[in-house]
Write a protein that holds these residues in place. Sequence first.
Motif, PDB file in Angstrom:
ATOM      1  N   ILE A   1       0.921  -1.193  -0.120  1.00 57.09           N
ATOM      2  CA  ILE A   1       0.028   0.072  -0.092  1.00 57.09           C
ATOM      3  C   ILE A   1       1.014   1.262   0.224  1.00 57.09           C
ATOM      4  N   SER A   2       0.596   2.148  -0.807  1.00 58.57           N
ATOM      5  CA  SER A   2       1.161   3.331  -0.779  1.00 58.57           C
ATOM      6  C   SER A   2       0.199   4.392  -0.406  1.00 58.57           C
ATOM      7  N   ASP A   3       0.334   5.255   0.753  1.00 54.95           N
ATOM      8  CA  ASP A   3      -0.645   6.038   1.311  1.00 54.95           C
ATOM      9  C   ASP A   3      -0.269   7.280   0.430  1.00 54.95           C
ATOM     10  N   ALA A   4      -1.672   8.052   0.053  1.00 54.73           N
ATOM     11  CA  ALA A   4      -1.304   9.245  -0.805  1.00 54.73           C
ATOM     12  C   ALA A   4      -0.424  10.308  -0.333  1.00 54.73           C
ATOM     13  N   VAL A   5       0.023  11.293  -0.837  1.00 56.79           N
ATOM     14  CA  VAL A   5       0.767  12.550  -0.467  1.00 56.79           C
ATOM     15  C   VAL A   5      -0.072  13.141   0.710  1.00 56.79           C
ATOM     16  N   SER A   6       0.654  13.526   1.938  1.00 57.48           N
ATOM     17  CA  SER A   6      -0.359  14.292   3.093  1.00 57.48           C
ATOM     18  C   SER A   6       0.717  15.580   3.220  1.00 57.48           C
ATOM     19  N   PRO A   7       0.299  16.437   3.925  1.00 59.31           N
ATOM     20  CA  PRO A   7       1.000  17.715   4.368  1.00 59.31           C
ATOM     21  C   PRO A   7       2.370  17.198   5.267  1.00 59.31           C
ATOM     22  N   ALA A   8       2.474  15.882   5.698  1.00 62.81           N
ATOM     23  CA  ALA A   8       3.714  15.551   6.499  1.00 62.81           C
ATOM     24  C   ALA A   8       4.795  15.478   5.660  1.00 62.81           C
ATOM     25  N   ASP A   9       4.376  14.875   4.339  1.00 64.12           N
ATOM     26  CA  ASP A   9       5.546  14.143   3.578  1.00 64.12           C
ATOM     27  C   ASP A   9       5.690  15.149   2.295  1.00 64.12           C
TER      28      ASP A   9
ATOM     29  N   ILE B   1      -0.116  18.655 -25.998  1.00 64.83           N
ATOM     30  CA  ILE B   1      -0.972  19.674 -27.119  1.00 64.83           C
ATOM     31  C   ILE B   1      -1.436  18.653 -28.448  1.00 64.83           C
ATOM     32  N   GLY B   2      -2.586  18.936 -28.606  1.00 64.31           N
ATOM     33  CA  GLY B   2      -3.135  18.430 -29.743  1.00 64.31           C
ATOM     34  C   GLY B   2      -3.243  19.098 -31.091  1.00 64.31           C
ATOM     35  N   TRP B   3      -2.593  18.547 -32.202  1.00 59.63           N
ATOM     36  CA  TRP B   3      -2.373  19.091 -33.181  1.00 59.63           C
ATOM     37  C   TRP B   3      -3.355  18.993 -34.546  1.00 59.63           C
ATOM     38  N   SER B   4      -3.796  19.514 -35.240  1.00 52.63           N
ATOM     39  CA  SER B   4      -4.592  19.460 -36.593  1.00 52.63           C
ATOM     40  C   SER B   4      -3.854  18.918 -37.694  1.00 52.63           C
ATOM     41  N   SER B   5      -4.540  18.812 -38.639  1.00 51.41           N
ATOM     42  CA  SER B   5      -3.954  18.580 -39.691  1.00 51.41           C
ATOM     43  C   SER B   5      -2.983  19.530 -40.741  1.00 51.41           C
ATOM     44  N   GLU B   6      -3.193  20.817 -40.227  1.00 48.34           N
ATOM     45  CA  GLU B   6      -2.537  21.876 -40.543  1.00 48.34           C
ATOM     46  C   GLU B   6      -1.658  22.137 -39.914  1.00 48.34           C
ATOM     47  N   ASN B   7      -1.230  21.032 -38.738  1.00 47.66           N
ATOM     48  CA  ASN B   7      -0.016  21.461 -37.706  1.00 47.66           C
ATOM     49  C   ASN B   7      -0.257  22.811 -36.976  1.00 47.66           C
ATOM     50  N   LYS B   8      -1.586  23.019 -36.700  1.00 50.27           N
ATOM     51  CA  LYS B   8      -1.879  24.067 -35.730  1.00 50.27           C
ATOM     52  C   LYS B   8      -2.418  23.547 -34.311  1.00 50.27           C
ATOM     53  N   ALA B   9      -2.054  24.291 -33.294  1.00 49.37           N
ATOM     54  CA  ALA B   9      -2.522  23.702 -32.044  1.00 49.37           C
ATOM     55  C   ALA B   9      -3.788  23.832 -31.764  1.00 49.37           C
ATOM     56  N   LEU B  10      -4.648  22.837 -31.661  1.00 52.49           N
ATOM     57  CA  LEU B  10      -5.883  22.576 -31.569  1.00 52.49           C
ATOM     58  C   LEU B  10      -6.609  22.574 -30.181  1.00 52.49           C
ATOM     59  N   LYS B  11      -5.761  21.896 -29.265  1.00 52.69           N
ATOM     60  CA  LYS B  11      -6.336  21.753 -27.949  1.00 52.69           C
ATOM     61  C   LYS B  11      -5.020  21.490 -27.014  1.00 52.69           C
ATOM     62  N   MET B  12      -5.296  21.503 -25.669  1.00 53.29           N
ATOM     63  CA  MET B  12      -4.292  21.242 -24.826  1.00 53.29           C
ATOM     64  C   MET B  12      -4.885  20.776 -23.465  1.00 53.29           C
ATOM     65  N   SER B  13      -3.796  19.779 -22.768  1.00 54.97           N
ATOM     66  CA  SER B  13      -4.518  19.438 -21.323  1.00 54.97           C
ATOM     67  C   SER B  13      -3.067  19.305 -20.656  1.00 54.97           C
ATOM     68  N   ILE B  14      -3.201  19.773 -19.271  1.00 53.84           N
ATOM     69  CA  ILE B  14      -2.178  19.905 -18.344  1.00 53.84           C
ATOM     70  C   ILE B  14      -2.558  18.973 -17.063  1.00 53.84           C
ATOM     71  N   PHE B  15      -1.745  18.072 -16.772  1.00 53.23           N
ATOM     72  CA  PHE B  15      -2.130  17.102 -15.402  1.00 53.23           C
ATOM     73  C   PHE B  15      -0.796  17.574 -14.472  1.00 53.23           C
ATOM     74  N   TYR B  16      -1.187  17.750 -13.575  1.00 53.47           N
ATOM     75  CA  TYR B  16      -0.388  18.108 -12.247  1.00 53.47           C
ATOM     76  C   TYR B  16      -0.744  17.692 -10.972  1.00 53.47           C
ATOM     77  N   THR B  17       0.069  18.071 -10.037  1.00 51.90           N
ATOM     78  CA  THR B  17      -0.308  17.707  -8.524  1.00 51.90           C
ATOM     79  C   THR B  17      -0.291  18.795  -7.620  1.00 51.90           C
ATOM     80  N   GLN B  18      -1.173  19.211  -6.908  1.00 48.93           N
ATOM     81  CA  GLN B  18      -1.244  20.352  -6.093  1.00 48.93           C
ATOM     82  C   GLN B  18      -1.658  19.751  -4.673  1.00 48.93           C
ATOM     83  N   LYS B  19      -0.818  19.910  -3.666  1.00 52.83           N
ATOM     84  CA  LYS B  19      -1.329  19.418  -2.244  1.00 52.83           C
ATOM     85  C   LYS B  19      -1.759  18.029  -2.185  1.00 52.83           C
ATOM     86  N   GLY B  20      -1.215  17.192  -3.033  1.00 54.87           N
ATOM     87  CA  GLY B  20      -1.671  15.937  -2.826  1.00 54.87           C
ATOM     88  C   GLY B  20      -2.855  15.482  -3.964  1.00 54.87           C
TER      89      GLY B  20
END
Length: 503
Positions: free
Chosen positions: A228-236, A325-344
């Motif tokens: 078991i891995s306990d999730a990130v907590s303020p202690a760590d 970054i998601g690219w269209s057939s014209e090589n233009k940025a069509l969409k984006m998403s950012i995954f990250y962790t904040q405070k666990g």
Amino acid sequence: MDNRKYESFDQRFLAPLKNRPDIDPDEKFVEKLRTEITEGQNQLKQNIKPKWQWPILVPMAMTVIIFSVLAASFIGVNTNQEDSKVADKKEVISEDHDKDENGNEKERNIDQLIANNDAYQTIYQQVFKVVGAPTPGKELIYYFDALKKGDQDYLKEKLIFEFYDQPVEEVIKYYQNADFSTLALETINRDENDTILNVSYSFTDAETGMKVRRRLLIQNWDSKDLKISDAVSPADLNEEKDQLVKEKVEFIEHAFKIGLSKEAAKEIFGSEFTEIENSDAEDGTKKYWTYQYLVEPGTTSDLDQDFMVDFPNLINQKIGVLFSIGWSSENKALKMSIFYTQKGKVMIKTLRPDGTMNEVEQKAGEIIYDTTAFRLTEEEKTAYNWFKVDHDLDNLKNLSPISIAKLYVQADLEGDAETEYAFYTTRPEYVMWSQEEHIKFSESDRTTAAQKLSALGGIQNGKFVETSDFEGYISFENANGSQGFRMIKDPDGIWKVAFMAIQ
């Protein structure tokens, strides 16, 4: 010839006791008894006058005395033997019950724990329903019980600290005010390789009265090597890295623009990325670039698919930011998403069509990029969430055949075989296999969610064609061409999915 009439009365009267081979009299007691009876007879002869010495009464009295005392001896010996056997049996049961398969002492009893805590019982049943095995549910309850009791030895055995150095004392301290009777399971998901369970749960802090949400990663859940891995907590929590992640996300958010060229993206975000082909996406995205920032040296991923988000490494801060970054057939940025962790908590930011950012906590574990337009409406989500609870068909009555087909797809994507089977028609002449067979097949199915969406993508935009009073199909288009998805109306009037539905 019956010889029993030639036996003495004493012999016949005591025959039932003599004929019990499982009872052994106490020889010393018998010898002592004989002596006492002999002395008693002599004393009686001296004290009783001849006129009262009836020839039959005295032997009968002696016989009754002998029988009573011998019976007490026999019964006493037998009772002691039986009590000893029972005690031995209880001791064996106790030993078996209190020791694990290696003979080590085990203090916890799952039956007793769930009987004394309704929250434990609910969680145990929920986990069992999802994974179909008792081990992870038991270990989860044992883990909570160890936290409650402050059992450092057990926690050191089960907890793994490969992602961060947190002493077990800090884990126990974190839960010292937890009200374990308020534990509630929020989500539970299996990873693509079926080796990790991602468990989100909550409890009430007895001191503050506030609700606390936590997450556990149960690794090797179906083996004896469960950890078991306990999730990130303020202690760590690495607060310094948390701040760096926050700054990086803000930079990406302000720097990214719809229509951005690849050359500009390389200048802004760097040239170290993974390119993923995505020619079948319905939203026009042809390729993805994925960046990973603030990655700890030596970090590796257990995922075997490039389009999956590395949830375990994100939640444990091994990866700070995962940007796509998601690219269209014209090589233009069509969409984006950012995954990250904040405070666990793992968060995801996506760009809406109107240019605004949407930020939500991500609890689903390893996430597939949204490469198709498949999603449930709010009405469908509500119906699906209720239907999952008890498979009550009343939750489907107001839904169209296309909506019910979408809910079937959603259950398949989540790997919920029982709910998926509940969407199949119940008309006897159309049933092709049992629920048990379906669950067994699902357990061996290694089709990825992306492959499933590739086959059924576009069904939400299809058209339902009714071919009879209780038959029809959904006609739709996707990258594979024209598709058909058969539906059957059950006798109760609800459209259900046909077995072997894809035409």
